[in-house]
Motif scaffolding. Structure first.
Motif, PDB file in Angstrom:
ATOM      1  N   ILE A   1       4.429  -0.235   6.410  1.00 27.81           N
ATOM      2  CA  ILE A   1       4.649  -1.367   5.801  1.00 27.81           C
ATOM      3  C   ILE A   1       3.128  -1.899   5.277  1.00 27.81           C
ATOM      4  N   THR A   2       2.887  -2.192   3.975  1.00 24.10           N
ATOM      5  CA  THR A   2       1.390  -2.411   3.441  1.00 24.10           C
ATOM      6  C   THR A   2       1.725  -3.478   2.274  1.00 24.10           C
ATOM      7  N   MET A   3       1.006  -4.559   2.564  1.00 24.05           N
ATOM      8  CA  MET A   3       0.977  -5.874   1.560  1.00 24.05           C
ATOM      9  C   MET A   3      -0.627  -5.709   1.064  1.00 24.05           C
ATOM     10  N   VAL A   4      -0.743  -5.516  -0.347  1.00 26.80           N
ATOM     11  CA  VAL A   4      -2.096  -5.589  -0.947  1.00 26.80           C
ATOM     12  C   VAL A   4      -2.234  -6.310  -1.860  1.00 26.80           C
ATOM     13  N   GLU A   5      -3.441  -7.214  -2.229  1.00 24.53           N
ATOM     14  CA  GLU A   5      -3.750  -7.978  -3.125  1.00 24.53           C
ATOM     15  C   GLU A   5      -5.042  -7.336  -4.071  1.00 24.53           C
ATOM     16  N   PRO A   6      -4.518  -6.886  -5.206  1.00 24.54           N
ATOM     17  CA  PRO A   6      -5.395  -6.486  -6.178  1.00 24.54           C
ATOM     18  C   PRO A   6      -6.265  -7.576  -6.616  1.00 24.54           C
ATOM     19  N   HIS A   7      -7.691  -6.914  -6.645  1.00 22.87           N
ATOM     20  CA  HIS A   7      -8.649  -8.205  -6.905  1.00 22.87           C
ATOM     21  C   HIS A   7      -8.556  -8.658  -8.542  1.00 22.87           C
ATOM     22  N   PRO A   8      -8.851  -9.910  -8.863  1.00 15.93           N
ATOM     23  CA  PRO A   8      -8.668 -10.591 -10.054  1.00 15.93           C
ATOM     24  C   PRO A   8      -9.173  -9.908 -11.127  1.00 15.93           C
ATOM     25  N   GLY A   9      -8.534  -9.466 -12.047  1.00 13.87           N
ATOM     26  CA  GLY A   9      -8.990  -8.917 -13.389  1.00 13.87           C
ATOM     27  C   GLY A   9      -8.655  -7.294 -13.292  1.00 13.87           C
ATOM     28  N   HIS A  10      -8.221  -6.893 -12.065  1.00 11.04           N
ATOM     29  CA  HIS A  10      -7.885  -5.402 -11.793  1.00 11.04           C
ATOM     30  C   HIS A  10      -6.384  -5.316 -11.588  1.00 11.04           C
ATOM     31  N   GLU A  11      -5.552  -6.100 -11.856  1.00  6.58           N
ATOM     32  CA  GLU A  11      -4.128  -6.228 -11.608  1.00  6.58           C
ATOM     33  C   GLU A  11      -3.726  -4.907 -12.256  1.00  6.58           C
ATOM     34  N   HIS A  12      -3.706  -4.729 -13.693  1.00  2.00           N
ATOM     35  CA  HIS A  12      -3.281  -3.731 -14.347  1.00  2.00           C
ATOM     36  C   HIS A  12      -3.601  -2.132 -13.927  1.00  2.00           C
ATOM     37  N   ALA A  13      -5.108  -2.171 -13.735  1.00  2.28           N
ATOM     38  CA  ALA A  13      -5.524  -0.896 -13.180  1.00  2.28           C
ATOM     39  C   ALA A  13      -5.121  -0.660 -11.883  1.00  2.28           C
TER      40      ALA A  13
ATOM     41  N   TYR B   1      -1.345   2.804  -8.561  1.00  2.02           N
ATOM     42  CA  TYR B   1      -0.309   3.019  -7.523  1.00  2.02           C
ATOM     43  C   TYR B   1       0.905   3.620  -8.082  1.00  2.02           C
ATOM     44  N   GLU B   2       1.272   3.290  -9.222  1.00  3.65           N
ATOM     45  CA  GLU B   2       2.684   3.779  -9.728  1.00  3.65           C
ATOM     46  C   GLU B   2       2.589   5.171 -10.053  1.00  3.65           C
ATOM     47  N   ASP B   3       1.182   5.563 -10.773  1.00  5.15           N
ATOM     48  CA  ASP B   3       1.179   6.767 -11.415  1.00  5.15           C
ATOM     49  C   ASP B   3       0.496   7.963 -10.196  1.00  5.15           C
ATOM     50  N   ASP B   4      -0.113   7.298  -9.401  1.00  2.00           N
ATOM     51  CA  ASP B   4      -0.855   8.422  -8.572  1.00  2.00           C
ATOM     52  C   ASP B   4      -0.614   8.419  -6.970  1.00  2.00           C
ATOM     53  N   HIS B   5      -0.870   7.227  -6.555  1.00  2.00           N
ATOM     54  CA  HIS B   5      -0.849   6.923  -5.020  1.00  2.00           C
ATOM     55  C   HIS B   5       0.502   6.706  -4.656  1.00  2.00           C
ATOM     56  N   TYR B   6       1.493   6.238  -5.147  1.00  2.00           N
ATOM     57  CA  TYR B   6       2.756   6.370  -4.430  1.00  2.00           C
ATOM     58  C   TYR B   6       3.234   7.528  -4.090  1.00  2.00           C
ATOM     59  N   TYR B   7       2.686   8.753  -5.096  1.00  5.30           N
ATOM     60  CA  TYR B   7       3.071   9.909  -4.658  1.00  5.30           C
ATOM     61  C   TYR B   7       2.324  10.850  -3.933  1.00  5.30           C
ATOM     62  N   ALA B   8       0.929  10.779  -4.197  1.00 11.94           N
ATOM     63  CA  ALA B   8      -0.215  11.681  -3.726  1.00 11.94           C
ATOM     64  C   ALA B   8      -0.192  11.056  -2.160  1.00 11.94           C
ATOM     65  N   GLY B   9      -0.565   9.947  -2.316  1.00 12.25           N
ATOM     66  CA  GLY B   9      -0.647   9.171  -0.956  1.00 12.25           C
ATOM     67  C   GLY B   9       0.506   8.690  -0.192  1.00 12.25           C
ATOM     68  N   ALA B  10       1.514   9.047  -0.457  1.00 10.10           N
ATOM     69  CA  ALA B  10       2.836   8.504   0.392  1.00 10.10           C
ATOM     70  C   ALA B  10       3.977   9.438   0.131  1.00 10.10           C
ATOM     71  N   MET B  11       4.567   9.506  -0.968  1.00  8.91           N
ATOM     72  CA  MET B  11       6.034  10.231  -0.752  1.00  8.91           C
ATOM     73  C   MET B  11       5.892  11.967  -0.892  1.00  8.91           C
ATOM     74  N   ALA B  12       4.552  12.465  -1.066  1.00 13.96           N
ATOM     75  CA  ALA B  12       4.418  13.744  -1.246  1.00 13.96           C
ATOM     76  C   ALA B  12       4.237  14.117   0.376  1.00 13.96           C
TER      77      ALA B  12
ATOM     78  N   GLY C   1       6.827   3.134 -13.054  1.00 16.08           N
ATOM     79  CA  GLY C   1       6.688   3.554 -14.401  1.00 16.08           C
ATOM     80  C   GLY C   1       6.105   2.333 -15.388  1.00 16.08           C
ATOM     81  N   THR C   2       6.269   1.107 -15.025  1.00 14.28           N
ATOM     82  CA  THR C   2       6.045   0.027 -15.784  1.00 14.28           C
ATOM     83  C   THR C   2       5.057  -0.755 -15.108  1.00 14.28           C
ATOM     84  N   ASP C   3       4.513  -1.756 -16.118  1.00 11.44           N
ATOM     85  CA  ASP C   3       3.851  -2.963 -15.777  1.00 11.44           C
ATOM     86  C   ASP C   3       4.514  -4.325 -15.717  1.00 11.44           C
ATOM     87  N   ARG C   4       5.768  -4.268 -15.714  1.00 11.97           N
ATOM     88  CA  ARG C   4       6.587  -5.315 -15.533  1.00 11.97           C
ATOM     89  C   ARG C   4       6.129  -6.144 -14.349  1.00 11.97           C
ATOM     90  N   TYR C   5       5.916  -7.596 -14.476  1.00 13.02           N
ATOM     91  CA  TYR C   5       5.420  -8.504 -13.479  1.00 13.02           C
ATOM     92  C   TYR C   5       3.978  -8.708 -13.445  1.00 13.02           C
TER      93      TYR C   5
END
Length: 297
Positions: A28-40, A45-56, A288-292
């Motif tokens: 269980i991990t709750m994270v705060e992206p630094h201001p100005g880096h939200e999209h990056a 996380y969506e494109d790489d870390h969720y898979y390479a750093g977790a689900m794989a 796969g989206t930047d919604r929210y």
């Protein structure tokens, strides 16, 4: 090690040890992206870390990302939290299930792969871990008995929201007593007729000494409980009636009137020794989206 030897090792590992589907452990991990880096951060996380750093990874068999827009952040309680400082910190939450009995094997892999990802420049540095811990499953309480999805399905079922609740107690005995009361009395009462289909309860485990330096050691290993409330509705539509008083969970008779008394400090238990340190609602991200992302600040 030759390719053939490595393949044989995988076959040997698969032939021994537990391989049930019960979520015996969680990340269980709750994270705060630094201001100005939200999209990056979100794209990494969506494109790489969720898979390479977790689900794989071995034995991590289910995952789900959640997000707290500014509107949801402002619903959080208590105002002074030992978990999130300020209480609005941590706008992304990721939850993962790990096969029961496979924590040690998974941890060896996750430490190794994260060292490799960091070395290869595949770790987004512009973020702060607000609340990150591996946890052992203690119990699950269901609203609908055997009729609804089980906890093994919780991260794949299309739940509309989740509430993260962190509760601290003064000692291990107090935690054990609170856990018993939650499972046998308070949570069944709270869930009946509510938008929450289930509550999973976990207790934190310490991180290894060779963890990544940007993740702080887990607090409250002997005294903390983490509750995940899985909701059929967006928490914004039902917050006031069903969840606004979760600061008082475990206090009194669980009848929804807790916290109405005078002279009571926020988050404190009538019997003393219990404090709710965080109640935080989230909604699921859209993979796969930047919604929210534009609604975080």
């Amino acid at each position: 090690m030759s390719e053939e030897t490595r393949s044989d090792t995988y076959a040997e590992l698969a032939s021994v040890g537990p391989y049930g589907v019960r979520p015996g452990h969680a990340l269980i991990t709750m994270v705060e992206p630094h201001p100005g880096h939200e999209h990056a951060y979100n794209r990494w996380y969506e494109d790489d870390h969720y898979y390479a750093g977790a689900m794989a990874m071995p034995w991590m068999f289910a995952g789900r990302r959640w997000v707290a827009t500014r509107e949801l952040q402002e619903l959080r309680r208590p105002e002074k939290s030992a978990v999130a400082r300020p209480v609005t910190a941590g706008c992304y939450l990721s939850t993962y299930w790990i096969t029961e009995g496979r924590y040690d094997e998974h941890m060896k892999w996750t430490v190794g792969i994260n060292k490799r990802l960091n070395h290869d420049g595949r770790v987004h540095q512009e973020r702060t871990h607000v609340f990150t811990s591996f946890q052992d499953h203690e119990a699950t309480v269901y609203r609908d008995g055997a009729a609804g999805p089980r906890d093994v399905h919780a991260l794949d079922h299309p739940y509309a929201g989740l509430v993260l609740q962190v509760v601290d107690t003064e000692n291990p005995d107090r935690r054990a007593a609170l856990l018993d009361r939650l499972v046998t009395r308070d949570l069944p009462h709270r869930l009946a007729g509510s938008p929450a289909a289930m509550v999973t309860i976990f207790r934190p485990t310490p991180l290894p000494g060779d963890r990544m330096t940007y993740v702080k050691q887990v607090e409250g290993v002997d005294t903390r409980l983490t509750l995940l409330w899985f909701l059929d509705q967006d928490p914004r539509t039902c917050w006031t009636h069903h969840f606004a008083d979760l600061e008082w969970l475990g206090d009194g008779d669980g009848d929804g009137d807790e916290g109405a008394g005078e002279g009571r400090g926020a988050g404190t238990d009538r019997g003393a020794g219990v404090r709710v340190e965080l109640v935080a609602p989230f909604i699921p991200t859209v993979p796969g989206t930047d919604r929210y992302v534009d609604e975080l600040r």
